[in-house]
Design an enzyme around this catalytic site. Structure first.
Site, mmCIF file in Angstrom:
data_model
loop_
_atom_site.group_PDB
_atom_site.id
_atom_site.type_symbol
_atom_site.label_atom_id
_atom_site.label_comp_id
_atom_site.label_asym_id
_atom_site.label_seq_id
_atom_site.Cartn_x
_atom_site.Cartn_y
_atom_site.Cartn_z
ATOM 1 N N HIS A 155 -56.553 -52.177 31.557
ATOM 2 C CA HIS A 155 -56.829 -51.615 31.040
ATOM 3 C C HIS A 155 -56.793 -49.885 30.255
ATOM 4 C CE1 HIS A 155 -60.341 -52.434 27.819
ATOM 5 N NE2 HIS A 155 -59.991 -51.498 27.590
ATOM 6 N N ARG A 193 -65.565 -60.520 30.238
ATOM 7 C CA ARG A 193 -64.664 -59.476 30.291
ATOM 8 C C ARG A 193 -64.394 -57.762 30.478
ATOM 9 N NH1 ARG A 193 -61.517 -56.230 26.308
ATOM 10 N NH2 ARG A 193 -58.996 -57.048 27.207
ATOM 11 N N GLU A 251 -54.369 -54.215 24.862
ATOM 12 C CA GLU A 251 -53.902 -53.020 24.096
ATOM 13 C C GLU A 251 -52.377 -52.566 24.224
ATOM 14 O OE1 GLU A 251 -56.914 -50.904 22.026
ATOM 15 O OE2 GLU A 251 -57.963 -53.202 21.207
ATOM 16 N N GLU A 282 -62.332 -58.473 21.267
ATOM 17 C CA GLU A 282 -63.095 -57.278 21.465
ATOM 18 C C GLU A 282 -63.519 -57.793 20.055
ATOM 19 O OE1 GLU A 282 -61.724 -53.372 22.580
ATOM 20 O OE2 GLU A 282 -60.818 -54.308 24.513
ATOM 21 N N ASN A 329 -58.002 -58.466 19.817
ATOM 22 C CA ASN A 329 -59.280 -57.510 19.708
ATOM 23 C C ASN A 329 -58.980 -56.691 18.320
ATOM 24 O OD1 ASN A 329 -59.111 -57.514 22.462
ATOM 25 N ND2 ASN A 329 -58.648 -55.487 22.907
ATOM 26 N N TYR A 338 -60.492 -54.402 15.137
ATOM 27 C CA TYR A 338 -61.784 -53.192 14.958
ATOM 28 C C TYR A 338 -61.747 -53.017 13.388
ATOM 29 C CZ TYR A 338 -63.181 -52.759 19.593
ATOM 30 O OH TYR A 338 -63.137 -52.650 20.905
HETATM 31 C C1 BGC Z 1 -59.870 -50.875 23.544
HETATM 32 C C2 BGC Z 1 -61.638 -50.427 24.474
HETATM 33 C C3 BGC Z 1 -61.959 -49.250 23.018
HETATM 34 C C4 BGC Z 1 -62.435 -49.952 21.849
HETATM 35 C C5 BGC Z 1 -62.779 -48.851 20.689
HETATM 36 C C6 BGC Z 1 -60.867 -50.743 22.304
HETATM 37 O O1 BGC Z 1 -59.376 -50.379 21.627
HETATM 38 O O2 BGC Z 1 -59.634 -51.423 24.204
HETATM 39 O O3 BGC Z 1 -61.775 -49.734 25.645
HETATM 40 O O4 BGC Z 1 -63.304 -48.444 24.031
HETATM 41 O O5 BGC Z 1 -61.116 -50.310 21.396
HETATM 42 O O6 BGC Z 1 -62.222 -47.785 20.592
#
Ligand code: BGC
Length: 429
Positions: free
Chosen positions: A115, A71, A160, A341, A279, A281
């Site tokens: 992006h 990707r 995002e 992601e 995505n 985190y």
């Molecule tokens: C984004 C990436 C970024 C990653 C880590 C995501 O929000 O799509 O571009 O590098 O988080 O912060």
């Protein structure tokens, strides 16, 4: 998990460099990064990983990893340098070569069309605050599909949109650096409209699959009741999932959105997608605002978990919670999911046990969601390479591969070898 798609992700401004080459126009990130005080250490993406020149080496790294898909994102200002009008053949030529290089190595290209590197010329007209940008986006999507669509079968429209709206237009911590607070809401609608129009343009050009990538977070409540958490969930998750999957906006957001909504917009936005890119985190802990400002919520620190180099809490179970929660909320309206992601910043060295543990635990969380009945079909690591981490410049490193930004030397980390073994296990199962 047989048939499961493993991949790695990157984005144009974060890796390409070559910002003045072959007719590329300026983007909002060039402007932002060159504005003193915006990015840590004054870093810019002018050179980044120099991927524009070193792409063949990076494709070889992907091949060594054994991923099924890559990707990456296409820079709109390379393809349509002024945002609208003339198409730059040399810009498209770069992606043409990249796609061929990937296919020669048996790696499926999965490009994202936006992006965050909006052509500056469009920002000068209002950027995503202006409805016209949605139409320009669909035209650009059509140009890309016209050139690559014979070999690229899956496209992602936006990356995002919530982060671009919030950080770019509400808080000003990302390009274009606007601080509009709630006045940023039209940016959500116009990005979503652009998404829907682009799905139609891509499908008309023969694309087999079109996905949207949303940043989703499980929202944890710090209060007994979930009132503040529900509002945050509305802004972060539902504002971007509901209209696409259900054809409606969360009701409490309608007063801010209605002045920008026209008849038929929601039908365009809910043009069926073939998968939702997620995505993930970390979860977000939300409590009632104590400052009496515009918003009834405030974000609190999630405590009691290890943290990444960025200070983000490591909560693998949050990913299972997120995926099963999406399934519960959307039921049959939820298309297959790909994790587009997931990854972490960690210290610089190549012996990155922290990242190996992080990825292992998060893959376990994806497996748990699949066992609970969620149709999750793939997992892309963020990121293949250390790269330009937006407002943090080069201070945060997310790569499976270490990049020495002085020499551009690439060195695979332990996590690269670990992920390679994962990919190998799946392809042999
Ligand atoms: C984004 C990436 C970024 C990653 C880590 C995501 O929000 O799509 O571009 O590098 O988080 O912060």
């Amino acid at each position: 998990m047989a048939g499961f798609l493993y991949g790695a992700s990157t984005a144009s401004y974060q890796i390409e460099g070559a910002v003045h080459e072959d007719g590329r126009g300026p983007s909002i990130w060039d402007t932002f990064a060159h504005t003193p005080g915006r990015v840590r250490n004054g870093d810019t993406g002018d050179v980044a990983c120099d991927h524009y020149h070193r792409w063949a080496e990076d494709v070889a790294l992907l091949a060594g990893l054994g991923v099924g898909a890559y990707r990456f994102s296409i820079a709109w200002p390379r393809v349509v340098p002024a945002g609208s009008g003339a198409v730059n053949d040399k810009g498209l030529g770069f992606y043409d070569r990249l796609v061929d290089g990937l296919l020669e190595r048996g790696i499926e290209p999965v490009p994202t069309l936006f992006h965050w590197d909006l052509p500056q010329a469009l920002e000068d007209e209002g950027g995503w605050l202006d409805r016209e940008t949605a139409y320009r986006f669909a035209e650009y999507a059509g140009h890309v599909a016209g050139r690559l669509g014979d070999r690229v079968h899956r496209f992602i429209t936006l990356n995002e949109p919530v982060v671009h709206m919030a950080q770019g237009y509400a808080w000003g911590t990302h390009a274009p650096g606007r601080t509009l607070g709630l006045g940023a809401l039209p940016v959500a609608h116009h990005q979503l409209l652009g998404h829907g129009l682009a799905v139609q343009a891509l499908k008309a050009a023969g694309a087999r699959e079109v996905w949207l990538t949303n940043n989703c977070t499980p929202v944890w409540s710090a209060d007994e009741d979930r009132a503040a958490a529900a509002v945050y969930d509305g802004f972060h998750n539902r504002l971007f999932n509901d209209p696409v999957l259900l054809g409606s906006y969360p009701e409490f957001l309608l007063p801010g959105l209605e002045p920008h909504l026209r008849d038929g917009d929601l039908d365009i936005i809910r043009t069926p997608i073939d998968a939702l890119g997620v995505n993930y985190y970390n979860p977000t802990l939300v409590g009632t605002a104590s400052d009496g400002g515009d918003l009834p919520f405030e974000i609190r620190p999630v405590e009691g978990y290890p943290t990444t180099a960025f200070g983000w809490p490591v909560v693998p179970d949050g990913l299972t919670e997120l995926l099963t929660g999406l399934q519960e909320t959307y039921g049959d309206a939820l298309p297959p999911i790909y994790i587009t992601e997931n990854g972490c910043s960690a210290e610089e060295g190549v012996a990155d046990t922290f990242r190996v543990d992080y990825l292992q635990a998060h893959l376990g969380a994806v497996r748990a969601a699949a066992e609970a009945g969620v149709d999750v079909r793939g997992y892309f690591v963020w990121s293949l390479l250390d790269n330009f981490e937006w407002a943090e410049g080069y201070a945060q490193r997310f790569g499976l591969v270490h990049v020495d930004f002085d020499t551009q030397e690439r060195t695979p980390r332990d996590s690269y070898r670990w992920f390679r073994d994962q990919c190998a296990k799946t392809s042999s199962s």
